[in-house]
Design an enzyme around this catalytic site. Structure first.
Site, PDB file in Angstrom:
ATOM      1  N   PRO A 149      73.655  75.197  64.733  1.00 39.38           N
ATOM      2  CA  PRO A 149      74.028  76.576  65.069  1.00 39.38           C
ATOM      3  C   PRO A 149      75.322  76.967  64.384  1.00 39.38           C
ATOM      4  O   PRO A 149      76.222  76.156  64.213  1.00 39.38           O
ATOM      5  CB  PRO A 149      74.219  76.529  66.594  1.00 39.38           C
ATOM      6  CG  PRO A 149      73.474  75.317  67.041  1.00 39.38           C
ATOM      7  CD  PRO A 149      73.591  74.335  65.918  1.00 39.38           C
ATOM      8  N   CYS A 150      75.386  78.219  63.971  1.00 39.66           N
ATOM      9  CA  CYS A 150      76.597  78.712  63.307  1.00 39.66           C
ATOM     10  C   CYS A 150      77.528  79.298  64.348  1.00 39.66           C
ATOM     11  O   CYS A 150      77.624  80.503  64.517  1.00 39.66           O
ATOM     12  CB  CYS A 150      76.241  79.765  62.262  1.00 39.66           C
ATOM     13  SG  CYS A 150      77.675  80.372  61.350  1.00 39.66           S
ATOM     14  N   GLN A 151      78.185  78.446  65.086  1.00 36.93           N
ATOM     15  CA  GLN A 151      79.172  78.919  66.047  1.00 36.93           C
ATOM     16  C   GLN A 151      80.296  79.643  65.320  1.00 36.93           C
ATOM     17  O   GLN A 151      80.679  79.247  64.220  1.00 36.93           O
ATOM     18  CB  GLN A 151      79.788  77.747  66.795  1.00 36.93           C
ATOM     19  CG  GLN A 151      78.919  77.148  67.877  1.00 36.93           C
ATOM     20  CD  GLN A 151      79.665  76.018  68.549  1.00 36.93           C
ATOM     21  OE1 GLN A 151      80.147  75.105  67.885  1.00 36.93           O
ATOM     22  NE2 GLN A 151      79.762  76.080  69.859  1.00 36.93           N
TER      23      GLN A 151
END
Length: 430
Positions: A74-76
């Site tokens: 995930p691209c936090q």
């Protein structure tokens, strides 16, 4: 045999692409660990791979020896880490867990997948930090930005693929290609130039089911509303978006009568307002401006203008604030927010609204099915969708495009056999 781990596994799209690529070279694979926290995604994963993924990556410390790491992480947002560390560190983000595992286990290679926006996040500093940290772990790294539509998949989906080999810079023959910016550009540039035979492009019509279930047909009420705009020729809806704050190939709530039927003059006024409020002479706000009556009269000045405006305010299509007017452009919960053009490619599937993509097939108005979503991501028809459509739509919208992953890994395996320690590949291919 290549042993691998599948992190942030979702429904296993990256794993499927990896196994397909290895199978091309006659390489056996073994998944020694899969990890996913979404329980519904885990259910679909188990249906297709016979194993229920482990849970939170933060709690995984014991991992068997493995050769290859796969992760659609995930691209936090890195903003918090950036404020604290000036992007000199990735602690506090999920990417740090990938670093931790790579540092501890030193697998031969990895493939990471993410959204294209990671490359430009914080003016590129976030991505630079990620690449630097991977290199500091001893990996040679390269990356590609690829559009699914260039891999025989009729979807405009650009994603980032990062590959790395321990102690060696990967050699790749694939090159980044963002493809067409949208389905209209794709259709005009490719069909007119007859590039389909050369690139073997697929179109939306190629992935449609021939006998979709009745549950995917749009309601009679919604179809009647559409008829106010297009009559009974529903195929004229191809490529149209249902949205209230844009013009062009769009249909609006006031044209459909979602909040109440509008007169022809009221529809004309709203369409004129949408078309004019973005003009620079009224300001530079991105989504258009609230306009005064005097400003409105510069492009729409008719005898009963005040009555028209008041009627639209009363119906809820227009709002008045400090003697200025602005369209009410909230989510109108259309059954379909975009009708795909069967002679082009789909817009990017997302987890939030894949269930509201529409298609007109044999002049019948319907939503696309979960199986069609699966095909738009390149999943084979043998792949089992989650039995609950709500979860199936979300999962395919959030997944990877399998053939793109497969192509990247084939390229990596084919051009880095010695570095990867699989020198028998030539024999397997021959």
């Amino acid at each position: 045999m290549i042993s691998f781990i599948d992190l942030f596994a979702g429904i296993g799209g990256i794993r499927l692409g990896f196994e397909n690529a290895c199978n091309t070279f006659g390489i056996e694979t073994k998944c020694v660990l899969s990890s996913e926290i979404d329980t519904k995604a885990c259910e679909t994963y188990e249906l297709n791979f016979g194993e229920y993924p482990s849970g939170d990556i933060y709690q995984i410390n014991e991992i068997p020896r493995f050769d290859f790491l796969l992760a659609g992480f995930p691209c936090q947002p890195f903003s918090y880490a950036g404020k604290q560390q000036g992007f000199g560190d990735t602690r506090g983000t999920l990417f740090f867990e990938i670093e931790r595992i790579l540092s501890t286990h030193k697998p031969t290679a990895f493939l990471l997948e993410n959204v294209r926006g990671l490359v430009t996040h914080d003016k590129g500093r976030t991505f630079k930090t990620i690449l630097t940290n991977l290199e500091n772990l001893g990996y040679g790294v390269d990356y590609l930005l690829l559009n699914s539509c260039n891999f025989k998949i009729p979807q405009n989906r650009v994603r980032l693929y990062i590959v790395g080999i321990l102690g060696k810079k990967p050699r790749l023959t694939l090159q980044s290609d963002l493809g067409s910016a949208d389905s209209h550009i794709f259709k005009s540039s490719n069909t007119q130039l007859d590039l389909f035979k050369e690139h073997e492009f697929q179109l939306v019509r190629d992935i449609l089911e021939t006998t979709p279930g009745e549950q995917y047909m749009c309601s009679d009420d919604f179809v009647r509303k559409l008829s106010k705009v297009v009559g009974t020729n529903y195929e004229s809806l191809h490529g149209y978006r249902l949205i209230d704050y844009r013009g062009g190939s769009s249909i609006h709530s006031w044209e459909l009568g979602i909040k109440g039927d509008c007169t022809s003059e009221e529809i004309e006024f709203m369409n004129s307002l949408i078309a004019n409020r973005r003009k620079k002479k009224f300001g530079t706000h991105q989504d258009g401006k609230k306009l005064t009556l005097e400003q409105i009269k510069t492009f729409f000045d008719k005898p009963h203008l005040l009555d028209t405006i008041q009627s639209l305010v009363d119906k809820g299509y227009l709002q008045k604030d400090d003697d200025k007017y602005n369209p009410v452009c909230g989510n109108m919960s259309f059954e379909v927010f975009k009708f795909l053009d069967p002679d082009s490619i789909s817009i990017t599937l997302t987890s939030s609204d894949a269930n509201r993509l529409g298609i007109v097939q044999n002049n019948l108005v319907r939503r696309i099915t979960p199986r069609e979503c699966a095909r738009l991501q390149g999943f084979p028809d043998r792949y089992i969708c989650h039995p609950n459509d709500t979860y199936a739509y979300k999962q395919f919208g959030n997944s990877v495009t399998v053939p793109v992953v497969e192509a990247v890994l084939k390229d990596l395996l084919d051009n880095n056999q010695e570095s990867l320690g699989f020198t028998q590949l030539d024999e397997a291919c021959g």
